[in-house]
Motif scaffolding. Sequence first.
Motif, PDB file in Angstrom:
ATOM      1  N   PRO A  92      42.805  40.343  23.976  1.00 36.92           N
ATOM      2  CA  PRO A  92      42.470  39.106  26.022  1.00 36.92           C
ATOM      3  C   PRO A  92      42.388  40.382  26.569  1.00 36.92           C
ATOM      4  O   PRO A  92      42.947  41.041  27.226  1.00 36.92           O
ATOM      5  N   ALA A  94      42.790  40.687  29.839  1.00 39.86           N
ATOM      6  CA  ALA A  94      43.376  39.832  31.151  1.00 39.86           C
ATOM      7  C   ALA A  94      44.950  40.560  31.418  1.00 39.86           C
ATOM      8  O   ALA A  94      45.818  41.461  30.660  1.00 39.86           O
ATOM      9  N   ARG A  96      48.012  41.678  34.606  1.00 40.43           N
ATOM     10  CA  ARG A  96      47.506  42.459  36.654  1.00 40.43           C
ATOM     11  C   ARG A  96      48.160  44.225  36.434  1.00 40.43           C
ATOM     12  O   ARG A  96      49.028  44.372  35.152  1.00 40.43           O
ATOM     13  N   VAL A 108      46.694  34.125  34.810  1.00 43.11           N
ATOM     14  CA  VAL A 108      45.361  35.560  34.080  1.00 43.11           C
ATOM     15  C   VAL A 108      44.829  34.688  33.133  1.00 43.11           C
ATOM     16  O   VAL A 108      43.614  35.894  32.600  1.00 43.11           O
ATOM     17  N   PHE A 109      45.450  34.443  32.212  1.00 45.68           N
ATOM     18  CA  PHE A 109      43.819  34.012  30.806  1.00 45.68           C
ATOM     19  C   PHE A 109      43.182  33.190  31.593  1.00 45.68           C
ATOM     20  O   PHE A 109      42.300  33.179  30.730  1.00 45.68           O
ATOM     21  N   ARG A 110      43.010  31.831  32.471  1.00 49.26           N
ATOM     22  CA  ARG A 110      42.171  31.261  32.539  1.00 49.26           C
ATOM     23  C   ARG A 110      41.227  31.862  32.774  1.00 49.26           C
ATOM     24  O   ARG A 110      41.291  32.381  34.193  1.00 49.26           O
ATOM     25  N   ALA A 112      39.219  33.830  31.373  1.00 49.61           N
ATOM     26  CA  ALA A 112      39.091  35.205  31.328  1.00 49.61           C
ATOM     27  C   ALA A 112      38.439  35.698  29.637  1.00 49.61           C
ATOM     28  O   ALA A 112      38.421  34.385  29.297  1.00 49.61           O
ATOM     29  N   ASN A 113      38.100  36.220  29.688  1.00 53.14           N
ATOM     30  CA  ASN A 113      37.598  36.884  27.551  1.00 53.14           C
ATOM     31  C   ASN A 113      38.677  37.620  27.151  1.00 53.14           C
ATOM     32  O   ASN A 113      39.358  38.093  27.678  1.00 53.14           O
ATOM     33  N   PHE A 139      41.035  30.772  27.797  1.00 53.83           N
ATOM     34  CA  PHE A 139      40.130  32.029  27.828  1.00 53.83           C
ATOM     35  C   PHE A 139      39.217  30.915  27.718  1.00 53.83           C
ATOM     36  O   PHE A 139      38.888  29.959  26.964  1.00 53.83           O
ATOM     37  N   SER A 158      35.683  48.427  31.847  1.00 56.15           N
ATOM     38  CA  SER A 158      36.849  48.175  32.292  1.00 56.15           C
ATOM     39  C   SER A 158      37.608  49.871  32.332  1.00 56.15           C
ATOM     40  O   SER A 158      38.170  50.101  33.868  1.00 56.15           O
TER      41      SER A 158
ATOM     42  N   GLY B 183      36.213  42.221  33.257  1.00 59.32           N
ATOM     43  CA  GLY B 183      36.928  41.677  33.650  1.00 59.32           C
ATOM     44  C   GLY B 183      36.968  41.487  35.028  1.00 59.32           C
ATOM     45  O   GLY B 183      36.306  41.958  35.261  1.00 59.32           O
ATOM     46  N   ASP B 184      38.733  41.635  36.043  1.00 61.21           N
ATOM     47  CA  ASP B 184      38.748  41.714  36.853  1.00 61.21           C
ATOM     48  C   ASP B 184      37.698  42.933  38.127  1.00 61.21           C
ATOM     49  O   ASP B 184      37.866  43.426  38.725  1.00 61.21           O
TER      50      ASP B 184
END
Lengths: 255, 255
Positions: A92, A94, A96, A108-110, A112-113, A139, A158, B183-184
């Motif tokens: 997942p 997502a 922080r 945070v999931f909304r 997201a990939n 997601f 990432s 991601g973010d």
Amino acid sequence: MYGADCDEDTVKKAKARGLVDDAATVADSFLPESDIVVIALYPKQVEGELARIAHLLKKGAIVTDVAGIKSHFSEKIRSLLPEGVDFVCAHPMAGREKKGIDYADDGVFRGANFIVTPSADNKAESVERIEALAREMGFKNVMRLTPEEHDKIISFVSQLPHAIAVALVNSDDRQFDTPRFVGDSYRDLTRIANINEKLWSELFLGNRDNLLSSIHEFEKYLDVIKTALEKGDKQALEDEFVRATKRRTEFNKEL
Amino acid sequence: MYGADCDEDTVKKAKARGLVDDAATVADSFLPESDIVVIALYPKQVEGELARIAHLLKKGAIVTDVAGIKSHFSEKIRSLLPEGVDFVCAHPMAGREKKGIDYADDGVFRGANFIVTPSADNKAESVERIEALAREMGFKNVMRLTPEEHDKIISFVSQLPHAIAVALVNSDDRQFDTPRFVGDSYRDLTRIANINEKLWSELFLGNRDNLLSSIHEFEKYLDVIKTALEKGDKQALEDEFVRATKRRTEFNKEL
């Protein structure tokens, strides 16, 4: 829904806040009645935990994980599982920059990939169940990749950004009181320099070759800018900026 | 308040939307009655425009600019001005990645930083007037620096992040459909890769030595991460992450 966390304080808070039906410092008592088990541990701990809990799992249960690297799981991981239990590898994307239950936020999931890296022996319905769960959680893009594809793309989207953010913050010579002078750009680029050092050093080293090659590729393009600067080549700079703007704009359209 | 823009469409929109009392494609007719004149042009155009409009300026007027680099203004810039007119160099550190009146938004100033680089011959009250104006517009930190200090800190907090964002976007080998996987972190780091190539190539080249030295410093710390990866040195990685996290956290406190 049950929760388990080695930290007693977290267990208390999860119960007090009604985040779970029940919680404990070990998951053992919950496992025999769980249909889906999410192992949210550091990548290296997943295999050991799976071996430890294997005998407690319900027949037909699906086990999944959240590790940010995927190629490191050995082939033997599935042989640890009892007959009728399926392990569906998932990431997942997502999170922080703060850790702990006090920062828990399902927002945070909304959007997201979510990446699943199924194996050949996964049952189709197990993979679909995990994908459906991801969609229920909010997601947006739920995608399937091989573990190798996953680790390659993750090193770029990432891990490289995290390496850059860390290097950018650390390269500050602090001749000035930096925070007083920053704009949104520096703030955005360094937000993720706030990093869990134990987890991320494991993620980086577990994906070393891909990450090194992503860093090299990035440096090649930073060199193009440097060379243009050294030569005073305005056209070369503009070309790089135009290419980046074009890509970043296409990118916005797709999102 | 009057506005001038070489684009006729912008002039029409500014008037139609009531953003100004009057507007035109040249400022000339407004200048004799303007107490404060803001030259919002590319850095290299400021001196020429000042020479062109000098004879139209009101006695006692204050002229200011918004250029993102400051050391490039020659000493002669002030000799262009008529008696009783003061030129106060300023850099409002706010903006967005889109250009044009359709994206105008006074919200970008709120909480942002504003740097003034006064010269020895500026009248104290002129500098104070520009600083007061910045505060009225919502800027939070209003600071004075020498042009040399300004350009040094700007190369680190603004130009280096833009160089990084551009290189990061351009280094994408596009083996995968990147936008689906980000991601973010990647999104935040690349937002500013959407860049006005004419303006930014001028800003980069106008601050070449400082920017090259900021890039070199950044690369040194990226090298620390690379070396740790190559050696499989988990401790060295953790040390870098801890240092970055500590700095970024202090930083949040200060903001």
